[in-house]
Design a protein around this motif. Structure first.
Motif, short mmCIF file in Angstrom:
data_model
loop_
_atom_site.label_atom_id
_atom_site.label_comp_id
_atom_site.label_asym_id
_atom_site.label_seq_id
_atom_site.Cartn_x
_atom_site.Cartn_y
_atom_site.Cartn_z
N SER A 177 0.81 -1.22 0.00
CA SER A 177 0.00 0.00 0.00
C SER A 177 0.84 1.28 0.00
N ALA A 178 2.12 1.14 0.29
CA ALA A 178 3.00 2.33 0.34
C ALA A 178 3.26 2.86 -1.07
N GLN A 179 3.44 4.15 -1.16
CA GLN A 179 3.80 4.74 -2.44
C GLN A 179 5.18 4.22 -2.84
N ALA A 200 8.50 -2.29 -5.57
CA ALA A 200 8.21 -0.86 -5.76
C ALA A 200 8.56 -0.43 -7.18
N ARG A 209 6.00 -1.39 -9.76
CA ARG A 209 4.80 -0.54 -9.81
C ARG A 209 5.02 0.71 -10.62
N GLN A 239 7.48 5.53 -4.51
CA GLN A 239 8.56 6.52 -4.35
C GLN A 239 9.13 6.50 -2.93
#
Length: 74
Positions: free
Chosen positions: A15-17, A66, A69, A19
């Motif tokens: 769920s974390a961005q 990450a 994504r 970046q």
């Protein structure tokens, strides 16, 4: 470390961005993830230490997820 803790950790990663996961250095990212988990549940020092060690071993996977994504898929 319980299965619930592991599921919560990976839910935070998902769920974390992207970046955030990519821009922090390893130590800062581990601390950021631990803060997110501590906001969801209380962790004692042993649990925190185990999670911290686990996060550091999974750092390449966390960063790969990450980066994935950020890449546009055709």
């Amino acid at each position: 470390m319980t299965p619930l803790m592991l599921r919560q950790l990976w839910a935070v990663v998902e769920s974390a961005q992207a970046q955030i996961l990519l821009n922090l250095d390893d130590s800062s990212l581990a601390q950021w993830l631990l803060r997110q988990l501590k906001a969801q549940q209380s962790l004692d020092s042993d649990e925190t230490n185990m999670l911290n060690a686990y996060i550091h071993t999974k750092m390449p996977l966390i960063r790969d997820l990450a980066e994935e994504r950020l890449v546009p898929h055709s």
